[in-house]
Each structure stands twice: as structure tokens, then as C-alpha cells.
Design a protein around this motif. Structure first.
Motif, PDB file in Angstrom:
ATOM      1  N   LEU A  40      -5.461  -0.265  15.005  1.00 21.90           N
ATOM      2  CA  LEU A  40      -4.869  -1.328  15.720  1.00 21.90           C
ATOM      3  C   LEU A  40      -4.227  -2.178  15.120  1.00 21.90           C
ATOM      4  O   LEU A  40      -2.972  -2.810  15.448  1.00 21.90           O
ATOM      5  N   PHE A  41      -4.701  -2.890  14.027  1.00 19.72           N
ATOM      6  CA  PHE A  41      -4.223  -3.960  13.330  1.00 19.72           C
ATOM      7  C   PHE A  41      -3.480  -3.561  11.821  1.00 19.72           C
ATOM      8  O   PHE A  41      -2.451  -4.042  11.628  1.00 19.72           O
ATOM      9  N   LEU A  42      -3.922  -2.598  11.310  1.00 20.77           N
ATOM     10  CA  LEU A  42      -3.756  -2.368   9.653  1.00 20.77           C
ATOM     11  C   LEU A  42      -3.077  -0.912   9.493  1.00 20.77           C
ATOM     12  O   LEU A  42      -2.042  -1.176   8.493  1.00 20.77           O
ATOM     13  N   ARG A  43      -2.935  -0.065  10.325  1.00 21.21           N
ATOM     14  CA  ARG A  43      -2.385   1.280   9.881  1.00 21.21           C
ATOM     15  C   ARG A  43      -0.920   0.783   9.575  1.00 21.21           C
ATOM     16  O   ARG A  43      -0.316   0.509  10.672  1.00 21.21           O
ATOM     17  N   VAL A  56      -7.851  -5.557   1.357  1.00 19.41           N
ATOM     18  CA  VAL A  56      -6.615  -5.058   1.799  1.00 19.41           C
ATOM     19  C   VAL A  56      -5.485  -5.972   1.516  1.00 19.41           C
ATOM     20  O   VAL A  56      -5.245  -7.101   1.718  1.00 19.41           O
ATOM     21  N   THR A  57      -4.275  -5.079   1.096  1.00 15.79           N
ATOM     22  CA  THR A  57      -3.005  -5.894   0.604  1.00 15.79           C
ATOM     23  C   THR A  57      -2.270  -5.286   1.424  1.00 15.79           C
ATOM     24  O   THR A  57      -1.774  -4.259   1.660  1.00 15.79           O
ATOM     25  N   ALA A  58      -1.552  -6.360   2.187  1.00  9.20           N
ATOM     26  CA  ALA A  58      -0.423  -6.141   3.253  1.00  9.20           C
ATOM     27  C   ALA A  58       0.824  -5.753   2.716  1.00  9.20           C
ATOM     28  O   ALA A  58       1.213  -6.443   1.705  1.00  9.20           O
ATOM     29  N   ARG A  59       1.698  -5.246   3.540  1.00 14.32           N
ATOM     30  CA  ARG A  59       2.927  -4.929   2.919  1.00 14.32           C
ATOM     31  C   ARG A  59       3.763  -6.248   3.199  1.00 14.32           C
ATOM     32  O   ARG A  59       3.490  -7.023   4.087  1.00 14.32           O
ATOM     33  N   PRO A  60       4.644  -6.784   2.127  1.00 15.11           N
ATOM     34  CA  PRO A  60       5.278  -8.055   2.344  1.00 15.11           C
ATOM     35  C   PRO A  60       5.895  -8.315   3.573  1.00 15.11           C
ATOM     36  O   PRO A  60       5.824  -9.420   4.220  1.00 15.11           O
ATOM     37  N   GLU A  61       6.752  -7.508   4.116  1.00 20.84           N
ATOM     38  CA  GLU A  61       7.436  -7.451   5.462  1.00 20.84           C
ATOM     39  C   GLU A  61       6.646  -7.683   6.465  1.00 20.84           C
ATOM     40  O   GLU A  61       6.928  -8.110   7.533  1.00 20.84           O
ATOM     41  N   THR A 109      -0.418  -1.788   5.282  1.00 19.93           N
ATOM     42  CA  THR A 109      -0.727  -2.303   4.111  1.00 19.93           C
ATOM     43  C   THR A 109      -0.109  -1.337   3.011  1.00 19.93           C
ATOM     44  O   THR A 109       0.193  -0.342   3.172  1.00 19.93           O
ATOM     45  N   LEU A 110      -0.188  -2.046   1.455  1.00 24.09           N
ATOM     46  CA  LEU A 110       0.194  -1.595   0.439  1.00 24.09           C
ATOM     47  C   LEU A 110      -1.122  -0.670  -0.003  1.00 24.09           C
ATOM     48  O   LEU A 110      -0.986   0.393  -0.584  1.00 24.09           O
ATOM     49  N   ARG A 111      -2.184  -1.414   0.089  1.00 23.93           N
ATOM     50  CA  ARG A 111      -3.682  -0.847  -0.796  1.00 23.93           C
ATOM     51  C   ARG A 111      -4.558  -1.227   0.065  1.00 23.93           C
ATOM     52  O   ARG A 111      -4.814  -2.393   0.776  1.00 23.93           O
TER      53      ARG A 111
END
Length: 146
Positions: free
Chosen positions: A23-26, A67-72, A29-31
Motif C-alpha cells: 500500500l505504501f512502499l511498492r 528502506v531508501t525511498a526514491r527521491p521524487e 523505493t530504491l532499496r
């Protein structure tokens, strides 16, 4: 002043295979990599866990993912996770507090070193209640609680 764009340490329903991960991460994330939060205990909550600082600050560890999020996607994800965790800066009704913690990469004793990450810890009032009447999750891993 805005919050630094740190990775997130997740230890409950945001972990892969759990209800809130998709629901929130798919796709945002980058990693995602195994990690541990040293000096913390894990308590069972009503369908989700709470991490609480260990009274002596040592020995206990909570298992999770870094969890590393995508910058955008970062700003929106941070706001959505704050809402999910019912966190608002300075609100005395918070269930969790978003805290900058040092986590260790890797799941075992041979970790890859410390990383600063946002972690949602039980708010002080909740933590005090858990320490006296909470159900401790032995081993600190939400995925093995059953």
C-alpha cells in the motif's frame, strides 16, 4: 525547517509481505535491505508492533528493513507514513514519535555498519504502558511472532 531525507527503518506492517508494504512502499523505493535497531525492544500491539527503547539501552535488538525511498517520492511518502503512524510533531496524542536513530545494515551479527534512519518509536505515554503491561515479542522480530 524540513526533515532530512533519511531512509526509513521499518519493523512491522511496512515490511515486505506485510499488509502496508504494498500500500505504501511498492514502486516508491530504491532499496530495501535487512537491518537491525539496537537498544530497542518490540511489543505486540493491536495488529501492529511498537518499538521501545530498551531500559538499559543495550542487548536488545529489533529486526526490520532499511528502506531508501526514491527521491521524487520522498516528501509524499514521509507525509503518508506520518499519517499511517498517527504522528504529528509535538502532538501529545501521538501513538508514535518519528525519531532519527542509528540502525545497522544486515540481519546478523556481521552487519555492514551504522546508518541514520527515521524510525517510528512508541510515544512516551505508550512506551510507559507497554513497559509495565505490554506483551514483549521475544527476539524482536515481528515476522516470527506467531
Amino acid at each position: 525547517m524540513s526533515a532530512p531525507e533519511l531512509p526509513f527503518f521499518v519493523y512491522g506492517t511496512l515490511r515486505p509481505g506485510e499488509v502496508n508494504h504494498d500500500l505504501f512502499l511498492r514502486g516508491r523505493t530504491l532499496r530495501e535491505e535487512p537491518a537491525r535497531l539496537p537498544g530497542a525492544l518490540l511489543y505486540d500491539g493491536p495488529g501492529y508492533p511498537y518499538a521501545v527503547e530498551a531500559p538499559d539501552g543495550t542487548g536488545a535488538t529489533v529486526a526490520g528493513e532499511l528502506v531508501t525511498a526514491r527521491p521524487e517520492a520522498y516528501a509524499r511518502l514521509l507525509a503518508e507514513l506520518d499519517r499511517l503512524e498517527e504522528y504529528a510533531p509535538g502532538d501529545p496524542r501521538n501513538l508514535y514519535e518519528r525519531v532519527e536513530c542509528e540502525v545497522l545494515r544486515g540481519g546478523g551479527p556481521a552487519s555492514e555498519g551504522p546508518v541514520r534512519a527515521w524510525t517510528y518509536l512508541a510515544a512516551p505515554v505508550v512506551a510507559a504502558r507497554l513497559r509495565t503491561r505490554g506483551k514483549l515479542i521475544e527476539g524482536g522480530d515481528w515476522l516470527t511472532r506467531r
